[in-house]
Design a protein around this motif. Structure first.
Motif, PDB file in Angstrom:
ATOM      1  N   PRO A   1       0.774  -1.374   0.053  1.00 40.08           N
ATOM      2  CA  PRO A   1      -0.266   0.073  -0.111  1.00 40.08           C
ATOM      3  C   PRO A   1       0.907   1.220   0.237  1.00 40.08           C
ATOM      4  CG  PRO A   1      -0.809  -1.671   1.506  1.00 40.08           C
ATOM      5  CD  PRO A   1       0.326  -2.003   1.244  1.00 40.08           C
ATOM      6  N   THR A   2       1.729   1.221   0.638  1.00 44.01           N
ATOM      7  CA  THR A   2       2.819   2.555   0.745  1.00 44.01           C
ATOM      8  C   THR A   2       3.748   2.725  -0.481  1.00 44.01           C
ATOM      9  OG1 THR A   2       4.188   1.438   2.305  1.00 44.01           O
ATOM     10  CG2 THR A   2       2.413   2.669   3.379  1.00 44.01           C
ATOM     11  N   ALA A   3       3.921   1.624  -0.861  1.00 46.79           N
ATOM     12  CA  ALA A   3       4.960   1.391  -1.961  1.00 46.79           C
ATOM     13  C   ALA A   3       4.025   1.651  -3.469  1.00 46.79           C
ATOM     14  CB  ALA A   3       5.753   0.256  -2.020  1.00 46.79           C
ATOM     15  N   ASN A   4       2.850   1.848  -3.267  1.00 42.65           N
ATOM     16  CA  ASN A   4       1.867   1.926  -4.553  1.00 42.65           C
ATOM     17  C   ASN A   4       2.097   0.649  -5.380  1.00 42.65           C
ATOM     18  OD1 ASN A   4       0.284   3.260  -6.355  1.00 42.65           O
ATOM     19  ND2 ASN A   4       1.702   4.020  -7.535  1.00 42.65           N
ATOM     20  N   MET A   5       2.062  -0.384  -4.800  1.00 38.97           N
ATOM     21  CA  MET A   5       2.106  -1.639  -5.627  1.00 38.97           C
ATOM     22  C   MET A   5       0.942  -2.682  -5.310  1.00 38.97           C
ATOM     23  SD  MET A   5       4.581  -1.817  -7.607  1.00 38.97           S
ATOM     24  CE  MET A   5       4.626  -3.313  -8.011  1.00 38.97           C
ATOM     25  N   ALA A   6      -0.067  -2.033  -4.604  1.00 40.83           N
ATOM     26  CA  ALA A   6      -1.207  -2.809  -4.141  1.00 40.83           C
ATOM     27  C   ALA A   6      -2.328  -2.745  -5.307  1.00 40.83           C
ATOM     28  CB  ALA A   6      -2.084  -2.329  -2.959  1.00 40.83           C
ATOM     29  N   ASP A   7      -1.912  -3.389  -6.224  1.00 42.19           N
ATOM     30  CA  ASP A   7      -2.478  -3.386  -7.528  1.00 42.19           C
ATOM     31  C   ASP A   7      -3.655  -4.496  -7.749  1.00 42.19           C
ATOM     32  OD1 ASP A   7      -0.937  -1.330  -8.940  1.00 42.19           O
ATOM     33  OD2 ASP A   7       0.532  -2.920  -8.855  1.00 42.19           O
ATOM     34  N   PRO A   8      -4.784  -3.998  -8.124  1.00 38.74           N
ATOM     35  CA  PRO A   8      -5.937  -4.954  -8.012  1.00 38.74           C
ATOM     36  C   PRO A   8      -6.332  -5.882  -9.565  1.00 38.74           C
ATOM     37  CG  PRO A   8      -6.936  -2.928  -8.742  1.00 38.74           C
ATOM     38  CD  PRO A   8      -5.205  -2.928  -8.496  1.00 38.74           C
ATOM     39  N   GLU A   9      -5.152  -5.590 -10.392  1.00 37.19           N
ATOM     40  CA  GLU A   9      -5.364  -6.592 -11.454  1.00 37.19           C
ATOM     41  C   GLU A   9      -5.336  -7.863 -11.110  1.00 37.19           C
ATOM     42  OE1 GLU A   9      -3.408  -2.428 -12.713  1.00 37.19           O
ATOM     43  OE2 GLU A   9      -3.093  -4.012 -11.123  1.00 37.19           O
ATOM     44  N   GLN A  10      -6.147  -8.780 -12.266  1.00 37.48           N
ATOM     45  CA  GLN A  10      -5.946 -10.314 -12.125  1.00 37.48           C
ATOM     46  C   GLN A  10      -4.775 -10.545 -12.786  1.00 37.48           C
ATOM     47  OE1 GLN A  10      -8.069 -13.216 -14.554  1.00 37.48           O
ATOM     48  NE2 GLN A  10      -9.569 -13.453 -12.792  1.00 37.48           N
ATOM     49  N   THR A  11      -3.762 -10.729 -11.816  1.00 41.95           N
ATOM     50  CA  THR A  11      -2.312 -11.023 -12.308  1.00 41.95           C
ATOM     51  C   THR A  11      -2.021 -12.480 -11.760  1.00 41.95           C
ATOM     52  OG1 THR A  11      -2.028  -8.708 -11.302  1.00 41.95           O
ATOM     53  CG2 THR A  11      -0.047 -10.036 -11.703  1.00 41.95           C
ATOM     54  N   TRP A  12      -1.427 -13.079 -12.863  1.00 46.39           N
ATOM     55  CA  TRP A  12      -0.846 -14.342 -12.649  1.00 46.39           C
ATOM     56  C   TRP A  12       0.681 -14.277 -12.644  1.00 46.39           C
ATOM     57  CZ3 TRP A  12      -3.720 -19.252 -14.779  1.00 46.39           C
ATOM     58  CH2 TRP A  12      -5.069 -19.219 -14.348  1.00 46.39           C
ATOM     59  N   SER A  13       1.316 -13.217 -13.183  1.00 51.56           N
ATOM     60  CA  SER A  13       2.706 -13.313 -13.009  1.00 51.56           C
ATOM     61  C   SER A  13       3.074 -11.804 -13.412  1.00 51.56           C
ATOM     62  CB  SER A  13       3.621 -14.102 -13.705  1.00 51.56           C
ATOM     63  OG  SER A  13       3.499 -13.640 -15.196  1.00 51.56           O
ATOM     64  N   SER A  14       4.245 -11.364 -13.101  1.00 48.34           N
ATOM     65  CA  SER A  14       4.809  -9.799 -13.429  1.00 48.34           C
ATOM     66  C   SER A  14       6.225  -9.978 -14.026  1.00 48.34           C
ATOM     67  CB  SER A  14       4.573  -9.118 -12.147  1.00 48.34           C
ATOM     68  OG  SER A  14       3.281  -8.815 -11.971  1.00 48.34           O
ATOM     69  N   ALA A  15       6.625  -9.190 -14.763  1.00 45.40           N
ATOM     70  CA  ALA A  15       8.033  -9.119 -15.250  1.00 45.40           C
ATOM     71  C   ALA A  15       8.666  -8.258 -14.321  1.00 45.40           C
ATOM     72  CB  ALA A  15       8.110  -8.591 -16.544  1.00 45.40           C
ATOM     73  N   VAL A  16       9.944  -8.675 -13.700  1.00 39.92           N
ATOM     74  CA  VAL A  16      10.743  -7.782 -13.040  1.00 39.92           C
ATOM     75  C   VAL A  16      12.072  -7.516 -13.558  1.00 39.92           C
ATOM     76  CG1 VAL A  16      11.840  -7.649 -10.613  1.00 39.92           C
ATOM     77  CG2 VAL A  16       9.523  -8.567 -10.816  1.00 39.92           C
ATOM     78  N   GLY A  17      12.494  -6.221 -13.657  1.00 45.77           N
ATOM     79  CA  GLY A  17      13.906  -6.187 -14.032  1.00 45.77           C
ATOM     80  C   GLY A  17      14.103  -4.562 -14.139  1.00 45.77           C
ATOM     81  N   ASP A  18      15.150  -4.098 -14.320  1.00 46.07           N
ATOM     82  CA  ASP A  18      15.593  -2.547 -14.099  1.00 46.07           C
ATOM     83  C   ASP A  18      15.455  -2.093 -15.649  1.00 46.07           C
ATOM     84  OD1 ASP A  18      16.665   0.087 -13.917  1.00 46.07           O
ATOM     85  OD2 ASP A  18      18.692  -0.554 -13.502  1.00 46.07           O
ATOM     86  N   PHE A  19      14.164  -1.777 -15.945  1.00 48.83           N
ATOM     87  CA  PHE A  19      14.004  -1.544 -17.367  1.00 48.83           C
ATOM     88  C   PHE A  19      14.669  -0.139 -17.957  1.00 48.83           C
ATOM     89  CE2 PHE A  19      10.569  -4.440 -16.054  1.00 48.83           C
ATOM     90  CZ  PHE A  19      10.844  -5.164 -17.066  1.00 48.83           C
ATOM     91  N   ASN A  20      14.960   0.877 -16.947  1.00 48.73           N
ATOM     92  CA  ASN A  20      15.475   1.901 -17.476  1.00 48.73           C
ATOM     93  C   ASN A  20      17.132   2.182 -17.117  1.00 48.73           C
ATOM     94  OD1 ASN A  20      14.771   2.240 -14.737  1.00 48.73           O
ATOM     95  ND2 ASN A  20      14.087   4.354 -14.748  1.00 48.73           N
TER      96      ASN A  20
END
Length: 682
Positions: free
Chosen positions: A369-388
């Motif tokens: 919640p404090t990190a702005n990552m409490a997303d409600p999408e129906q998520t089965w996986s996410s891509a993690v990496g340093d994209f910039n």
């Protein structure tokens, strides 16, 4: 033959321009630069009147402009953009001309790019031609930044695969790509049945040799996920199967020639599985997402993997789909992003995505919640990496249902909190849904791409813009683990009974094989940093990315047209830091924990003291343990550059030839342990 990729090198500078209110006072900018355009003032200024297709209604006309210029030194394609994170969707519009003031020719214009308020225009340039870039105040008077960069080559020219059947890929369950025999080449693991495992071992010539491993009946198979890791630190990777009724561990024997099975008696619906050192004791634990209850983990006591339920993702009704372990706040401790199914995407009852911060004592706290990552999408996986490539891990939150919106691109703010930069990213118009989202640099240009839903590869440009590769591949939407399956430095994909071998290009690369000593044998949880003309790239070593497949553990970097690498730094979970200076590109680099000449072990920095400090002609070394035998001594500057080796006579080292400055003294004992202390030379 490698396919030649058009050169795309971005070397950025940053300028702040003031006097550019008229075309004839346009400020010169350079390709590869980001420029701050100051706020429009009350002073008189010249607004662009030739709008190149834009409109300027009489009830709200532009009255002023900001003017910039550059002259092309080669034929190329460039992009001018205000679609930058720091602008926060500032309302701008841009007009580009060629020629001289008073006789301008339209090149192009843009306003409200891709539904945003930003400007983004790509156009061809011709050697020797002068170009004028103008922004007007039609919508806003505020300060903003804009970039002028060489555009990447067309997506269709960046990646292709050669599809090759491999007979050793067997079975219909989720497959695994990992080095299974300790030869530092990725192999393909197939679960065929309850009593048969097949491994296709990669050979030096890029072919595969198959070996069957009869098993004691495992009862369960990897119908939902699979992961690999050496949980007994014997040099051979073990496996975990995740099924609809629990997990089974497959343990390699002392020489990797057989596997024993350990069917755990907990029955539950498993989703993502991982090997990870949860309590950082140097032994890999196992984690399993529970779809219907709090998550499960199996703690390694050195002999057994012991079941614990809850504690990390303990939402009562489950909905836990993908556990992705990475250090999001750069404190050296591995954290975990938990992708949640969200009960149909609605986030009912608080069942929304979570981000667990590692507290350093074996416990984890949900800070989503404090990190702005409490997303409600129906998520089965996410891509993690340093994209910039700013040294902080970002997250692309994938969706498996459009009921709650599109894929969500989250930029790390540089403190472990996140801002959505989906607008204009390319994922805002991405209409595919699916289970698997994984980050890799497929074209080795130095920027992470995403293997996403719909079997699409989305090319990243290092600034959160992603372009789909239009080429069609015979690629499963779910079964697609990745690794370097012919050891050529380019990422390949296994799909069904085929391997999609990456045809590659002229870009360069480096790949690492890690061998932990104090840390777990795989180095899972280590942070790898790569430095060169591009700046910095990072990878976190992981077992189990995406939703269900197991891709290679080995960290891989593309470096584009560059060939020189300044250094590689490995920050191991134990606290040991290895630094390798000037490694060659286009190689598989093996690093054993603590073995590099510049290795620094956090646990051993207090092993000796140096005096006097600052020193003039000599320094004296006092060992805290008189039984320690030092057989190497070296002096380095603080950038890690080797200065000299030194003989230590009666615990004294001659430093009178050193220039005034700060240095690092590294000592290595007879057992190979390395110790370091800083000192000053007068």
């Amino acid at each position: 033959m490698k396919k030649k990729l058009p050169l795309f090198v971005a070397i950025f500078s940053f300028t702040f321009a003031m006097a550019q209110e008229h075309c004839d006072s346009a400020i010169t900018v350079a390709l590869g630069s980001t420029t701050t355009a100051p706020a429009f003032t009350n002073e008189a200024g010249e607004a662009p009147t030739q709008l190149c297709g834009l409109t300027n209604p009489n009830n709200n006309p532009a009255t002023k402009g900001k003017w910039y210029t550059f002259t092309a030194t080669e034929n190329n394609t460039v992009t001018v953009s205000t679609l930058l994170p720091q602008n926060n969707n500032a309302d701008t519009r841009v007009i580009v001309y060629s020629g001289e003031c008073g006789a301008l020719t339209c090149v192009g214009s843009n306003d409200d790019y891709n539904g945003t308020n930003s400007s983004f225009l790509t156009f061809p340039i011709t050697t020797g031609t002068k170009y004028i870039i103008a922004f007007d105040n039609r919508f806003s008077q505020a300060t903003f930044d804009f970039s002028l960069t060489v555009a990447p080559p067309p997506a269709e020219d960046r990646l292709s695969f050669t599809v090759t059947p491999v007979s050793g890929i067997a079975g219909t369950y989720n497959n695994c790509i990992a080095d299974m025999n300790g030869d530092y080449r990725d192999d393909i693991v197939s679960a065929v049945s309850n009593n048969l495992l097949v491994i296709a071992y990669q050979q030096p010539d890029g072919t595969f040799t198959n070996t069957d491993f009869p098993l004691t009946n495992t009862v369960v198979l990897p119908s939902w996920s699979i992961a690999a890791g050496d949980f007994d630190n014997n040099g051979y990777n073990d496996l975990i199967y995740g099924s609809g009724s629990g997990v089974t561990f497959l343990k390699a024997n002392a020489n990797g020639t057989a596997y024993s099975t350990d069917r755990k008696n907990q029955s539950y619906l498993v989703q993502r599985t991982n090997f990870v050192d949860i309590n950082n004791d140097g032994k890999l634990d196992a984690f399993a997402c529970d779809d219907n209850a709090p998550n499960r983990y199996y703690m390694n006591d050195g002999t057994n993997l012991n079941h614990i339920q809850g504690g990390i993702g303990d939402f009562a009704s489950g909905g836990n789909y993908a556990s992705l372990w990475s250090d999001f706040n750069n404190d050296g401790k591995i954290d975990m992003h938990l992708s949640k199914c969200g009960q149909g995407g609605s986030g009912v009852g608080g069942n929304i995505n979570q981000l667990f911060q590692n507290n350093g004592d074996g416990t984890y706290t949900n800070i989503a919640p404090t990190a702005n990552m409490a997303d409600p999408e129906q998520t089965w996986s996410s891509a993690v990496g340093d994209f910039n490539n700013d040294g902080w891990m970002d997250v692309i939150v994938g969706v498996n249902s459009m009921s709650n919106g599109n894929t969500n691109v989250k930029r790390n703010n540089g403190d472990g909190t996140f801002t959505s930069v989906t607008a204009g990213s390319g994922f805002d118009t991405f209409n595919y849904t699916g289970r698997e989202y994984v980050a890799e640099d497929f074209d080795n240009d130095g920027f992470l791409d995403v293997l996403a839903a719909g079997g699409l590869i989305m090319f990243g440009d290092g600034d959160f813009h992603f372009t789909p590769n239009p080429n069609a591949y015979p690629l499963s939407t779910v079964d697609r683990p990745m690794g370097d399956l012919n050891n050529d430095g380019f990422i390949d994909i296994q799909s069904g009974n085929n391997v999609l071998f990456n045809d590659g290009n002229d870009n360069h690369w480096i790949k690492l094989n890690l061998e932990g000593v104090q840390s777990n044998r795989n180095g899972i949880g280590a942070r790898v940093e790569l430095y060169g003309a591009w700046g910095k790239q990072i990878r976190d070593v992981q077992s189990g990315t995406g939703f269900q497949n197991m891709s290679s553990i080995n960290p891989h970097f593309g470096i584009g047209a560059e060939t020189a690498i300044e250094k590689v730094i490995i920050r191991w979970p134990s606290g040991t830091v290895d630094t390798i200076l000037n490694p060659s590109s286009d190689q598989n680099l093996l690093v054993v924990e603590g073995s590099s000449l510049l290795a620094v072990s956090q646990a051993k920095n207090g092993a000796f003291t140096v005096y006097p400090n600052p020193a003039n002609e000599v320094i004296h070394v006092k060992l805290n343990d008189a039984s320690t035998i030092i057989n190497q001594a070296g002096i380095y500057d603080l950038s890690g550059r080797f200065i000299s080796s030194s003989n230590m006579t009666n615990e004294t080292i001659d430093v009178k030839s050193l220039a005034t400055g700060s240095y690092l003294l590294l000592l290595k004992d007879a057992q190979g342990n390395t110790y370091s202390q800083k000192f000053l030379k007068k």
